[in-house]
Design an enzyme around this catalytic site. Structure first.
Site, PDB file in Angstrom:
ATOM      1  CG  ASP A  99      -0.305  -0.120   2.538  1.00  0.00           C
ATOM      2  OD1 ASP A  99       0.808  -0.676   2.592  1.00  0.00           O
ATOM      3  OD2 ASP A  99      -0.882   0.320   3.539  1.00  0.00           O
ATOM      4  CG  ASP A 102       6.697   6.364   5.851  1.00  0.00           C
ATOM      5  OD1 ASP A 102       7.469   7.297   5.650  1.00  0.00           O
ATOM      6  OD2 ASP A 102       5.884   6.374   6.799  1.00  0.00           O
ATOM      7  CE  LYS A 130       2.748   9.503   4.090  1.00  0.00           C
ATOM      8  NZ  LYS A 130       2.560   9.446   5.557  1.00  0.00           N
ATOM      9  CB  VAL A 152      -3.113   8.891   3.669  1.00  0.00           C
ATOM     10  CG1 VAL A 152      -3.001  10.232   2.975  1.00  0.00           C
ATOM     11  CG2 VAL A 152      -1.788   8.145   3.590  1.00  0.00           C
ATOM     12  CG  ASP A 158      -4.024   0.760  10.345  1.00  0.00           C
ATOM     13  OD1 ASP A 158      -3.020   0.887   9.611  1.00  0.00           O
ATOM     14  OD2 ASP A 158      -3.942   0.430  11.541  1.00  0.00           O
ATOM     15  NE  ARG A 164      -6.018  -2.522   8.828  1.00  0.00           N
ATOM     16  CZ  ARG A 164      -4.706  -2.279   8.747  1.00  0.00           C
ATOM     17  NH1 ARG A 164      -4.205  -1.790   7.645  1.00  0.00           N
ATOM     18  NH2 ARG A 164      -3.909  -2.533   9.761  1.00  0.00           N
TER      19      ARG A 164
END
Ligand code: PRP
Length: 179
Positions: A99, A102, A130, A152, A158, A164
Site C-alpha cells: 500500500d 515510507d 512518500k 492518510v 489504517d 481501512r
C-alpha cells in the site's frame, strides 16, 4: 466523507483509473509468465484485490505479514515476519504489492529476503509513495501516486486498525491522532 477525515486526497474514481493503468502496464510485462503476486498484509488488501482484477496473465496469489518495528530512529535492521509465504519463491517471478512506501525499511528488507531465497525476479508495485520520507535505498518499480507526508487512511490504510474499509484515501484530522 468520514467525520474524522479532513479531506479526501484520492477519490474512488481516481484510485480505480490509476490502479487500472498501472495494472495494465505490469500485465504487459508478465504476459507470458506466471508470477507470484505477494500482498503485504494488512494495508495492501484493497489495492491488491483491485489490482489483480485488472490482470489478464495467469497469477498465483500469496501473502506475507511483516512488521516494521525496525524503521526510523530505533532501527533494528531486522524484519519481523508475522506470517510467511505458503510457497517457495525459488526460481519464481515475484510481484510485491504494497500500500505505501515510507522510510523504505519494509520493502528494502523484503526484496532482499525474497532475492536471498532465490526468486528469479522481484518487482515492487506500490499504491502510494512518500518519497520525502525515504531512509533506505529502495524505490518501487511501479507506483500509483506520489504523496506528501500527510496522515492518510482508507482503501486499506489504517490508524489504530480503523478506517481501512473507507473506499477512498482520506487525510485524517490532526485532532484524531493528537488527542
Ligand atoms: C505500513 C505499510 C508498509 C510499511 C511502510 O505497514 O503497509 O508495510 O508500513 O513503511 P516503511 O516504508 O517505513 O517500512 P504497517 O506496519 O502500518 O502495517 P499494516 O499494513 O498492517 O497497516
Amino acid at each position: 466523507m468520514h467525520k474524522d477525515c479532513e479531506r479526501i486526497m484520492l477519490t474512488e474514481d481516481q484510485l480505480r483509473a490509476r490502479v487500472k493503468e498501472v495494472a495494465l502496464q505490469v500485465d504487459e510485462i508478465y504476459k507470458d509468465k506466471r508470477p507470484l503476486v505477494v500482498g503485504i498484509l494488512k494495508g495492501s488488501i484493497i489495492f491488491y484485490s483491485d489490482f489483480i482484477r485488472f490482470l489478464t496473465m495467469h497469477v498465483e496469489l500469496d501473502f506475507m505479514a511483516v512488521s516494521s518495528y525496525g524503521s526510523g530512529a530505533v532501527s533494528s535492521g531486522k524484519l519481523n515476519i508475522k506470517k510467511d509465504l505458503d510457497r517457495d519463491v525459488a526460481g519464481r517471478d515475484v510481484i510485491i504489492v504494497e500500500d505505501i512506501i515510507d522510510s523504505g525499511f519494509t520493502l528494502a528488507n523484503l526484496k532482499a529476503l525474497l532475492t536471498e531465497r532465490g526468486a528469479a525476479s522481484v518487482m515492487i508495485v506500490t499504491l502510494l509513495n512518500k518519497k520525502d520520507r525515504r531512509e533506505y535505498d529502495i524505490a518501487p518499480d511501479y507506483n500509483c501516486f506520489d504523496i506528501e507526508n500527510e496522515f492518510v487512511v482508507g482503501y486499506g490504510l489504517d490508524y489504530n486498525e480503523q478506517y481501512r474499509s473507507l473506499p477512498y484515501i482520506g487525510i485524517l484530522k490532526r485532532s484524531v491522532y493528537e488527542k
